[in-house]
Design a protein around this motif. Structure first.
Motif, mmCIF file in Angstrom:
data_model
loop_
_atom_site.group_PDB
_atom_site.id
_atom_site.type_symbol
_atom_site.label_atom_id
_atom_site.label_comp_id
_atom_site.label_asym_id
_atom_site.label_seq_id
_atom_site.Cartn_x
_atom_site.Cartn_y
_atom_site.Cartn_z
ATOM 1 N N GLU A 38 -5.269 2.815 -9.591
ATOM 2 C CA GLU A 38 -5.922 4.412 -9.564
ATOM 3 C C GLU A 38 -6.859 4.754 -8.393
ATOM 4 O O GLU A 38 -7.120 5.610 -8.072
ATOM 5 C CB GLU A 38 -6.588 4.581 -10.900
ATOM 6 N N GLU A 39 -7.775 3.434 -8.368
ATOM 7 C CA GLU A 39 -8.692 3.920 -7.182
ATOM 8 C C GLU A 39 -7.861 3.998 -5.795
ATOM 9 O O GLU A 39 -7.208 3.385 -5.282
ATOM 10 C CB GLU A 39 -9.615 2.365 -6.895
ATOM 11 N N ILE A 40 -8.759 4.989 -5.216
ATOM 12 C CA ILE A 40 -8.166 5.422 -3.794
ATOM 13 C C ILE A 40 -9.037 4.641 -2.873
ATOM 14 O O ILE A 40 -10.220 4.571 -2.773
ATOM 15 C CB ILE A 40 -8.460 6.933 -3.591
ATOM 16 N N HIS A 82 -3.506 3.925 -1.217
ATOM 17 C CA HIS A 82 -3.731 3.515 -2.579
ATOM 18 C C HIS A 82 -3.111 2.023 -2.336
ATOM 19 O O HIS A 82 -2.117 1.761 -1.775
ATOM 20 C CB HIS A 82 -3.004 4.130 -3.671
ATOM 21 N N TYR A 97 0.940 -1.245 0.051
ATOM 22 C CA TYR A 97 -0.105 0.180 -0.034
ATOM 23 C C TYR A 97 0.915 1.640 -0.045
ATOM 24 O O TYR A 97 1.926 1.067 0.490
ATOM 25 C CB TYR A 97 -0.941 0.185 1.075
#
Length: 359
Positions: free
Chosen positions: A143-145, A133, A119
């Protein structure tokens, strides 16, 4: 035996032809915000001298750099472009190869991986928040938070403890340290109790360093021109301050702010940078008690925002953000004092120094 010898000679020939080292080495990566690039230097492990290899141009001004625990990947916060980027590192040449580039969701002042390398944590100075992330197995930043947590403005750094159970976020303006619980299985930060520790008046904690035995944390205080030592409650994940020591000589009466802080790999010495006095403050660490003793200051270049110690603990490199010079020091193994042996012109507005050593 003959086949082995032929293979060795062939590899040497290939390395000579490509003009690259045949074995893994040590490298310095320097964020040059004024030139929107990362400069790469080879570090001579015997002498500490640096040789410029190449530059990596970016879309914006880079700030904080981070290397994963396995030293395979380098991560960068490209602040003016509000992006995160990841690169693979070639251990033979130090070269960087782009893996991913994603929106950062703001201007992240600081990034750090958790201890598992799975992470990426980020702290946002202007936006007053922290985020998480997920990192892919090939070094890509997904890309997803996973999580965004509002804190307060001036969130300046974010680091986990050595056991990867707790995360701490110093804030300069609010003069506080946010305390989190970290679940690496779920990839989730949770506010600890208490969620926020107020620092003593007018300190403004900025960056932090964690002792290898996980008993103590040290924060340099931007406004207070000092370092505060905290004891970590290993069960609760909370901090208790027990000593604050000035980073300045007693006769200095000018303006100064602290910037960066580092513990030596041995844990015997601690260093913090002074912007104004333009020096690296040096401390001896009593590892039994965690207490600090000043062993003086070493003059450095103008506005030392960032510095880093090589993983062997023999050399320290400090960047002068205002004049674009890098000061190189030998660290005395006997007493931790610094002896400058070189100064390098590195480029405009260096804001981060990251040293990576490969076995």
């Amino acid at each position: 035996m003959r086949v082995l010898l032929q293979c060795c000679l062939m590899m040497i020939g290939v390395c000579m032809f490509l003009d690259v080292p045949c074995k893994a080495g040590s490298y310095a990566y320097i964020s040059l915000g004024g030139e929107k690039k990362i400069a790469i230097y080879q570090l001579n492990e015997e002498t500490g001298t640096l040789t410029h290899l190449e530059d990596v141009p970016l879309e914006g001004a880079p700030g904080c750099l981070e290397v994963d625990p396995q030293k395979k990947y380098l991560f960068a916060s490209v602040r003016t472009a509000q992006k995160f980027m990841s690169f693979s590192i070639d251990p033979r040449t130090g070269k960087l190869n782009l893996i991913s580039s994603i929106p950062a969701g703001g201007n992240a002042a600081y990034i750090a991986t958790d201890k598992s390398g799975g992470y990426l944590f980020s702290a946002y100075y202007g936006e007053g928040k922290v985020a998480v992330h997920r990192l892919g197995k090939q070094g890509q930043i997904l890309e997803e938070i996973l999580q965004t947590i509002p804190t307060e403005k001036n969130a300046h750094a974010i680091l986990p403890d050595q056991k990867n159970q707790f995360v701490f976020v110093p804030h300069t303006g609010p003069n506080a340290i946010y305390q989190f619980l970290w679940d690496e299985n779920q990839g989730v930060l949770k506010a600890n109790s208490p969620s926020k520790l107020s620092a003593a008046a007018d300190l403004e904690p900025r960056h932090l360093a964690v002792s290898q035995d996980n008993r103590f944390l040290y924060f340099d205080n931007e406004k207070g021109s000092s370092v505060t030592a905290y004891k970590l409650n290993a069960d609760a994940g909370t901090l208790t301050a027990f000593q604050t020591v000035s980073t300045l000589p007693a006769d200095f009466d000018g303006k100064n702010t602290c910037a960066d802080i580092e513990l030596s790999p041995s844990g015997d010495y601690l260093y913090a940078s002074n912007r104004g006095h333009n020096s690296i403050a040096c401390f001896a660490v009593d590892q039994k008690t965690g207490r600090l003793k000043s062993i003086g200051q070493a003059a450095t270049e103008d506005t030392p925002r960032s510095f880093n110690i090589d993983p062997t603990g023999r050399f320290l490199y400090a960047a002068g953000q205002k004049n674009g010079k890098l000061a190189a020091y030998k660290i005395s193994p006997e007493n931790g004092t610094l002896e400058r042996f070189a100064t390098y012109e590195v480029g405009k507005s260096p804001s981060w120094v990251e040293i990576v050593k490969f076995p």
